[in-house]
Design an enzyme around this catalytic site. Sequence first.
Site, PDB file in Angstrom:
ATOM      1  N   TYR A 150       0.834  -1.214   0.000  1.00  0.00           N
ATOM      2  CA  TYR A 150       0.000   0.000   0.000  1.00  0.00           C
ATOM      3  C   TYR A 150       0.872   1.269   0.000  1.00  0.00           C
ATOM      4  O   TYR A 150       0.691   2.167  -0.835  1.00  0.00           O
ATOM      5  CB  TYR A 150      -0.926  -0.028   1.218  1.00  0.00           C
ATOM      6  CG  TYR A 150      -1.897   1.128   1.286  1.00  0.00           C
ATOM      7  CD1 TYR A 150      -2.993   1.186   0.436  1.00  0.00           C
ATOM      8  CD2 TYR A 150      -1.715   2.164   2.211  1.00  0.00           C
ATOM      9  CE1 TYR A 150      -3.885   2.252   0.500  1.00  0.00           C
ATOM     10  CE2 TYR A 150      -2.613   3.220   2.284  1.00  0.00           C
ATOM     11  CZ  TYR A 150      -3.692   3.265   1.430  1.00  0.00           C
ATOM     12  OH  TYR A 150      -4.568   4.316   1.497  1.00  0.00           O
ATOM     13  N   LYS A 154       1.344   4.127  -3.026  1.00  0.00           N
ATOM     14  CA  LYS A 154       0.988   5.543  -2.858  1.00  0.00           C
ATOM     15  C   LYS A 154       2.199   6.445  -3.076  1.00  0.00           C
ATOM     16  O   LYS A 154       2.066   7.561  -3.603  1.00  0.00           O
ATOM     17  CB  LYS A 154       0.381   5.770  -1.473  1.00  0.00           C
ATOM     18  CG  LYS A 154      -0.966   5.060  -1.271  1.00  0.00           C
ATOM     19  CD  LYS A 154      -2.029   5.556  -2.234  1.00  0.00           C
ATOM     20  CE  LYS A 154      -3.415   5.035  -1.892  1.00  0.00           C
ATOM     21  NZ  LYS A 154      -4.445   5.532  -2.804  1.00  0.00           N
TER      22      LYS A 154
HETATM   23  N1  LIG Z   1      -9.682   5.949   4.676  1.00  0.00           N
HETATM   24  C1  LIG Z   1      -8.441   6.321   4.947  1.00  0.00           C
HETATM   25  O1  LIG Z   1      -8.008   6.343   6.093  1.00  0.00           O
HETATM   26  C2  LIG Z   1      -7.520   6.739   3.813  1.00  0.00           C
HETATM   27  C3  LIG Z   1      -6.306   7.358   4.156  1.00  0.00           C
HETATM   28  C4  LIG Z   1      -5.450   7.751   3.155  1.00  0.00           C
HETATM   29  C5  LIG Z   1      -5.784   7.535   1.830  1.00  0.00           C
HETATM   30  N2  LIG Z   1      -6.969   6.916   1.518  1.00  0.00           N
HETATM   31  C6  LIG Z   1      -7.250   6.707   0.101  1.00  0.00           C
HETATM   32  O2  LIG Z   1      -8.470   7.317  -0.226  1.00  0.00           O
HETATM   33  C7  LIG Z   1      -9.101   6.596  -1.298  1.00  0.00           C
HETATM   34  C8  LIG Z   1     -10.537   6.252  -0.898  1.00  0.00           C
HETATM   35  O3  LIG Z   1     -10.482   5.480   0.272  1.00  0.00           O
HETATM   36  P1  LIG Z   1     -11.766   5.159   1.172  1.00  0.00           P
HETATM   37  O4  LIG Z   1     -11.295   5.149   2.565  1.00  0.00           O
HETATM   38  O5  LIG Z   1     -12.918   5.991   0.773  1.00  0.00           O
HETATM   39  O6  LIG Z   1     -11.969   3.621   0.735  1.00  0.00           O
HETATM   40  P2  LIG Z   1     -13.306   2.754   0.529  1.00  0.00           P
HETATM   41  O7  LIG Z   1     -12.832   1.336   0.514  1.00  0.00           O
HETATM   42  O8  LIG Z   1     -14.351   3.135   1.510  1.00  0.00           O
HETATM   43  O9  LIG Z   1     -13.783   3.195  -0.926  1.00  0.00           O
HETATM   44  C9  LIG Z   1     -13.003   2.873  -2.050  1.00  0.00           C
HETATM   45  C10 LIG Z   1     -13.914   2.747  -3.247  1.00  0.00           C
HETATM   46  O10 LIG Z   1     -13.084   2.407  -4.375  1.00  0.00           O
HETATM   47  C11 LIG Z   1     -13.705   1.344  -5.083  1.00  0.00           C
HETATM   48  N3  LIG Z   1     -12.654   0.584  -5.794  1.00  0.00           N
HETATM   49  C12 LIG Z   1     -11.641  -0.142  -5.264  1.00  0.00           C
HETATM   50  N4  LIG Z   1     -10.922  -0.718  -6.234  1.00  0.00           N
HETATM   51  C13 LIG Z   1     -11.483  -0.331  -7.413  1.00  0.00           C
HETATM   52  C14 LIG Z   1     -11.186  -0.599  -8.770  1.00  0.00           C
HETATM   53  N5  LIG Z   1     -10.154  -1.400  -9.131  1.00  0.00           N
HETATM   54  N6  LIG Z   1     -11.954  -0.026  -9.729  1.00  0.00           N
HETATM   55  C15 LIG Z   1     -13.008   0.776  -9.384  1.00  0.00           C
HETATM   56  N7  LIG Z   1     -13.351   1.035  -8.113  1.00  0.00           N
HETATM   57  C16 LIG Z   1     -12.580   0.497  -7.131  1.00  0.00           C
HETATM   58  C17 LIG Z   1     -14.402   0.517  -4.014  1.00  0.00           C
HETATM   59  O11 LIG Z   1     -15.436  -0.302  -4.556  1.00  0.00           O
HETATM   60  C18 LIG Z   1     -14.945   1.611  -3.095  1.00  0.00           C
HETATM   61  O12 LIG Z   1     -16.218   2.047  -3.501  1.00  0.00           O
HETATM   62  C19 LIG Z   1      -8.215   5.384  -1.558  1.00  0.00           C
HETATM   63  O13 LIG Z   1      -7.357   5.642  -2.652  1.00  0.00           O
HETATM   64  C20 LIG Z   1      -7.432   5.255  -0.278  1.00  0.00           C
HETATM   65  O14 LIG Z   1      -6.212   4.584  -0.476  1.00  0.00           O
HETATM   66  C21 LIG Z   1      -7.853   6.522   2.473  1.00  0.00           C
END
Ligand SMILES: NC(=O)c1ccc[n+]([C@@H]2O[C@H](COP(=O)([O-])OP(=O)(O)OC[C@H]3O[C@@H](n4cnc5c(N)ncnc54)[C@H](O)[C@@H]3O)[C@@H](O)[C@H]2O)c1
Length: 262
Positions: A150, A154
């Site tokens: 991961y 990133k």
């Molecule tokens: N939640 C956190 O703490 C956090 C922190 C830093 C970064 N992020 C980043 O923010 C972004 C969103 O995260 P989140 O927490 O909302 O996650 P989440 O899992 O709640 O939502 C992610 C969404 O992406 C979709 N998805 C995943 N793989 C996919 C693919 N190959 N094609 C199309 N859709 C796909 C999933 O179905 C889901 O709807 C991500 O890139 C994550 O790495 C999240």
Amino acid sequence: MTEKVAVVTGAARGIGLAIAQKFLATGYRVALLDYDAETLAQTAEALREQAMLAVECDVSNPTQVQAAIERVVAHFGRIDALVNNAGVAVFKPALETTFEDWSNVMATNLNGPFLCTQACVPVMLKSGGGSVVNIASISGVRASTLRIAYGTSKAALMHLTKQQAVEYGNAGIRVNAVAPGPVETAMAAQVHSADIRTSYRDAIPLARYGTPEEIAEAVAFLCSAAASFINGQILAVDGGFDAAGVGLPSLRDAVADPSISV
Ligand SMILES: NC(=O)c1ccc[n+]([C@@H]2O[C@H](COP(=O)([O-])OP(=O)(O)OC[C@H]3O[C@@H](n4cnc5c(N)ncnc54)[C@H](O)[C@@H]3O)[C@@H](O)[C@H]2O)c1
């Protein structure tokens, strides 16, 4: 219609959904891409009164990405903003991370933004430019255990951001990244244990998780005219986590509580 159009990947829920809602609230028409058909259908139903298009698409699949962007163009006629938000997390020790885990994380978190940007840029150029925001993570800024795939995906996404910013900048397309700290979403619920939650609160100067809406505000700013000279930047939206360095909780407590001498 000339209203601007935003494409948001991973928009069925979480941070992507908050970003899509922010764009809708500011007058954009929005294409929501996601590979989770069931959740996407529920989201589309909830937003049915709005200027949106839900498209099922796995961002790691070049054929699906091309078809999805063609659908967006057929429906809306233009693309002004792309937010590469779809992401997956696998938290495992390095020796337990299989090649399949590694490949799956890279496929969505790194190949996805490469493919989606490549598909959207020619469309953006037809209307004079646009803005791309890649959703990275504080895990790409600071290394930690359990995040070999991961965190590396990133960090690579942040460099991809700079490559894209340099190459597309003089064509009128700005590319930036937002690096969120921990945000309360289904992803966080899946990979953050109770212990991890407590430790995060201790390590973050604002002593809390962020909200999806706070990430959406930063994305909206970077896509707006207010950010017209910002290109190739990584904006940490993390409550000061990245800035903290030797931000030991005991040192911060000493400042917060005047009765403790340092
Ligand atoms: N939640 C956190 O703490 C956090 C922190 C830093 C970064 N992020 C980043 O923010 C972004 C969103 O995260 P989140 O927490 O909302 O996650 P989440 O899992 O709640 O939502 C992610 C969404 O992406 C979709 N998805 C995943 N793989 C996919 C693919 N190959 N094609 C199309 N859709 C796909 C999933 O179905 C889901 O709807 C991500 O890139 C994550 O790495 C999240």
